[in-house]
Scaffold this motif. Structure first.
Motif, PDB file in Angstrom:
ATOM      1  N   LEU A  96       0.826  -1.206   0.000  1.00 45.68           N
ATOM      2  CA  LEU A  96       0.000   0.000   0.000  1.00 45.68           C
ATOM      3  C   LEU A  96       0.859   1.254   0.000  1.00 45.68           C
ATOM      4  N   MET A  97       1.945   1.205   0.754  1.00 43.71           N
ATOM      5  CA  MET A  97       2.800   2.377   0.880  1.00 43.71           C
ATOM      6  C   MET A  97       3.619   2.621  -0.387  1.00 43.71           C
ATOM      7  N   ALA A  98       3.899   1.540  -1.128  1.00 43.30           N
ATOM      8  CA  ALA A  98       4.775   1.657  -2.292  1.00 43.30           C
ATOM      9  C   ALA A  98       4.028   1.933  -3.590  1.00 43.30           C
ATOM     10  N   THR A  99       2.732   1.663  -3.623  1.00 46.25           N
ATOM     11  CA  THR A  99       2.021   1.720  -4.889  1.00 46.25           C
ATOM     12  C   THR A  99       1.744   3.154  -5.346  1.00 46.25           C
ATOM     13  N   SER A 100       1.606   3.300  -6.650  1.00 38.27           N
ATOM     14  CA  SER A 100       1.148   4.569  -7.222  1.00 38.27           C
ATOM     15  C   SER A 100      -0.323   4.481  -7.615  1.00 38.27           C
ATOM     16  N   VAL A 101      -0.934   3.332  -7.325  1.00 39.21           N
ATOM     17  CA  VAL A 101      -2.348   3.121  -7.624  1.00 39.21           C
ATOM     18  C   VAL A 101      -3.197   3.996  -6.704  1.00 39.21           C
ATOM     19  N   PRO A 102      -4.238   4.635  -7.211  1.00 42.97           N
ATOM     20  CA  PRO A 102      -5.112   5.451  -6.358  1.00 42.97           C
ATOM     21  C   PRO A 102      -5.799   4.616  -5.281  1.00 42.97           C
ATOM     22  N   LEU A 103      -5.737   5.089  -4.051  1.00 39.72           N
ATOM     23  CA  LEU A 103      -6.337   4.406  -2.909  1.00 39.72           C
ATOM     24  C   LEU A 103      -7.461   5.250  -2.325  1.00 39.72           C
ATOM     25  N   HIS A 104      -8.474   4.574  -1.828  1.00 40.73           N
ATOM     26  CA  HIS A 104      -9.564   5.294  -1.165  1.00 40.73           C
ATOM     27  C   HIS A 104     -10.109   4.456  -0.026  1.00 40.73           C
ATOM     28  N   LEU A 105     -10.420   5.113   1.075  1.00 41.28           N
ATOM     29  CA  LEU A 105     -10.997   4.458   2.237  1.00 41.28           C
ATOM     30  C   LEU A 105     -12.412   4.975   2.472  1.00 41.28           C
ATOM     31  N   ILE A 106     -13.355   4.056   2.658  1.00 42.85           N
ATOM     32  CA  ILE A 106     -14.716   4.422   3.053  1.00 42.85           C
ATOM     33  C   ILE A 106     -14.887   3.930   4.488  1.00 42.85           C
ATOM     34  N   TYR A 107     -15.140   4.836   5.396  1.00 40.86           N
ATOM     35  CA  TYR A 107     -15.033   4.529   6.824  1.00 40.86           C
ATOM     36  C   TYR A 107     -16.312   4.843   7.582  1.00 40.86           C
ATOM     37  N   GLY A 108     -16.718   3.908   8.437  1.00 42.09           N
ATOM     38  CA  GLY A 108     -17.846   4.112   9.339  1.00 42.09           C
ATOM     39  C   GLY A 108     -17.325   4.395  10.735  1.00 42.09           C
ATOM     40  N   PRO A 109     -17.584   5.561  11.309  1.00 37.88           N
ATOM     41  CA  PRO A 109     -16.990   5.947  12.595  1.00 37.88           C
ATOM     42  C   PRO A 109     -17.358   5.044  13.767  1.00 37.88           C
ATOM     43  N   LEU A 110     -18.452   4.291  13.653  1.00 42.78           N
ATOM     44  CA  LEU A 110     -18.874   3.431  14.762  1.00 42.78           C
ATOM     45  C   LEU A 110     -18.258   2.033  14.673  1.00 42.78           C
ATOM     46  N   ASP A 111     -17.355   1.822  13.760  1.00 41.30           N
ATOM     47  CA  ASP A 111     -16.731   0.517  13.552  1.00 41.30           C
ATOM     48  C   ASP A 111     -15.958   0.085  14.799  1.00 41.30           C
ATOM     49  N   PRO A 112     -16.347  -1.015  15.459  1.00 45.64           N
ATOM     50  CA  PRO A 112     -15.631  -1.458  16.650  1.00 45.64           C
ATOM     51  C   PRO A 112     -14.283  -2.089  16.329  1.00 45.64           C
ATOM     52  N   VAL A 113     -14.101  -2.533  15.092  1.00 47.64           N
ATOM     53  CA  VAL A 113     -12.835  -3.142  14.697  1.00 47.64           C
ATOM     54  C   VAL A 113     -11.768  -2.077  14.478  1.00 47.64           C
ATOM     55  N   ASN A 114     -12.180  -0.944  13.956  1.00 45.63           N
ATOM     56  CA  ASN A 114     -11.266   0.163  13.666  1.00 45.63           C
ATOM     57  C   ASN A 114     -11.760   1.410  14.398  1.00 45.63           C
ATOM     58  N   PRO A 115     -11.451   1.528  15.688  1.00 46.14           N
ATOM     59  CA  PRO A 115     -12.066   2.573  16.517  1.00 46.14           C
ATOM     60  C   PRO A 115     -11.731   3.980  16.043  1.00 46.14           C
ATOM     61  N   HIS A 116     -12.731   4.822  16.142  1.00 44.16           N
ATOM     62  CA  HIS A 116     -12.599   6.232  15.788  1.00 44.16           C
ATOM     63  C   HIS A 116     -12.247   7.023  17.053  1.00 44.16           C
ATOM     64  N   PRO A 117     -11.303   7.985  16.969  1.00 47.17           N
ATOM     65  CA  PRO A 117     -10.629   8.479  15.757  1.00 47.17           C
ATOM     66  C   PRO A 117      -9.259   7.862  15.522  1.00 47.17           C
ATOM     67  N   GLU A 118      -8.848   6.927  16.426  1.00 45.22           N
ATOM     68  CA  GLU A 118      -7.476   6.419  16.348  1.00 45.22           C
ATOM     69  C   GLU A 118      -7.152   5.803  14.993  1.00 45.22           C
ATOM     70  N   PHE A 119      -8.066   4.983  14.501  1.00 50.17           N
ATOM     71  CA  PHE A 119      -7.780   4.305  13.249  1.00 50.17           C
ATOM     72  C   PHE A 119      -7.614   5.296  12.103  1.00 50.17           C
ATOM     73  N   LEU A 120      -8.525   6.251  12.023  1.00 51.89           N
ATOM     74  CA  LEU A 120      -8.498   7.200  10.918  1.00 51.89           C
ATOM     75  C   LEU A 120      -7.227   8.041  10.969  1.00 51.89           C
ATOM     76  N   GLN A 121      -6.814   8.424  12.160  1.00 48.21           N
ATOM     77  CA  GLN A 121      -5.577   9.201  12.310  1.00 48.21           C
ATOM     78  C   GLN A 121      -4.377   8.384  11.851  1.00 48.21           C
ATOM     79  N   LEU A 122      -4.349   7.120  12.229  1.00 49.94           N
ATOM     80  CA  LEU A 122      -3.245   6.249  11.835  1.00 49.94           C
ATOM     81  C   LEU A 122      -3.229   6.026  10.332  1.00 49.94           C
ATOM     82  N   TYR A 123      -4.400   5.792   9.764  1.00 51.24           N
ATOM     83  CA  TYR A 123      -4.505   5.560   8.327  1.00 51.24           C
ATOM     84  C   TYR A 123      -3.957   6.751   7.546  1.00 51.24           C
TER      85      TYR A 123
END
Length: 293
Positions: free
Chosen positions: A227-254
């Motif tokens: 992911l870090m090396a690619t030049s391919v366009p990346l996009h994230l669609i995120y739900g803030p209530l996601d218990p697997v990827n807690p908000h806001p920590e996950f979004l900040q890290l991403y």
């Protein structure tokens, strides 16, 4: 008196034996329709279920949908029609071990095999010389990352993901700890790449399927590095209530690890399955990303 765990074991064994022999429940009309509108191809003697719908006239774009754990291609049912209005081909499969695909036992289930199955389907459909968009969720995000890693060789990929975690940092450095960049919705903008039975609650089968979690840990550098090396366009669609990827920590890290990726944040009540919880918002976010090129 016997130890309590011995008594529990003596009771549990016959109950499990009975459960394993209970006939699977009848499929709902919606699932019957989903299955009847698909087909199968064979990958190394395993029957793999897939759906392939022709859509928009005048478009040559193709999208392949990769589902999560522990579900199936049916996860995409609420946005399927919307995708066919934008894409020439909309394709989804059930990974081996899931949905209507074969569930061999014993079997060494791996992300690498699932990625090869996706490549096999693309070849089976004669699309291996086409640019392909990937839309993935959860478990499918890891498969997409492996495909992205392979595309760094002669292939070319555009990526976008859905919900799940990414081991962006070593274990213990943050609370987002699953092991792949699997936020809520992931999308690869374009990838250019050269028998349904119900899942059995068998301990070994489940343990084998769940090895993907260890594989994420083991191959973190390979998959996050892609992911870090690619030049391919990346996009994230995120739900803030996601218990697997807690908000806001996950979004900040991403955003810190993948600053080149664009992000769509859905309404506050959207959780880990945004394509099912908010299909309109999800589809709009994805199409806005696709149409920006």
């Amino acid at each position: 008196m016997k130890e309590w765990w011995v008594q529990v074991g003596l009771l549990a064994v016959p109950l499990l034996a009975v459960y394993l022999h209970i006939p699977p429940p009848q499929l709902s009309p919606a699932l019957l329709s989903w299955r009847s509108s698909g087909g199968y191809f064979t990958y190394k003697e395993q029957k793999i279920f897939y759906r392939d719908s022709s859509g928009a006239v005048g478009s040559s774009d193709i999208v392949v949908l990769l589902h999560g754990f522990p579900t199936s291609s049916y996860d995409w049912c609420k946005i399927w029609e919307g995708l066919t209005q934008r894409f020439h081909r909309v394709i989804a499969l059930d990974f081996v071990g899931f949905g209507f695909s074969d569930k061999p036992r014993p079997h060494h289930y791996s992300i690498f095999e699932q990625a090869s199955i996706v490549e096999g389907l693309v070849r089976h459909l004669g699309l291996h010389h086409q640019r392909i968009n990937l839309l993935s969720h959860d478990y499918g995000d890891t498969v997409a990352q492996e495909l992205l890693h392979r595309s760094l060789q002669p292939l070319m990929l555009w990526l976008l993901f859905v919900t799940d975690s990414v081991l962006l940092l070593p274990p213990g450095r943050c609370r987002v700890h699953l092991g792949l960049i699997a936020p809520q919705a992931c999308a690869l903008r374009a990838v250019s790449s050269t028998s349904g039975h119900r899942p059995l609650p068998h301990t070994r089968f489940l343990s084998s399927i769940l090895q993907y979690i260890n594989q994420r840990q083991q191959h973190r550098d390979r998959w996050v590095g892609a992911l870090m090396a690619t030049s391919v366009p990346l996009h994230l669609i995120y739900g803030p209530l996601d218990p697997v990827n807690p908000h806001p920590e996950f979004l900040q890290l991403y955003k810190k690890v993948l600053p080149m990726s664009t992000v769509s944040v859905l309404d506050d009540h959207i959780s880990h399955y945004p394509q099912l919880e908010d299909p309109t918002g999800f589809l709009n976010a994805y199409l806005n990303f696709i149409n920006s090129f």
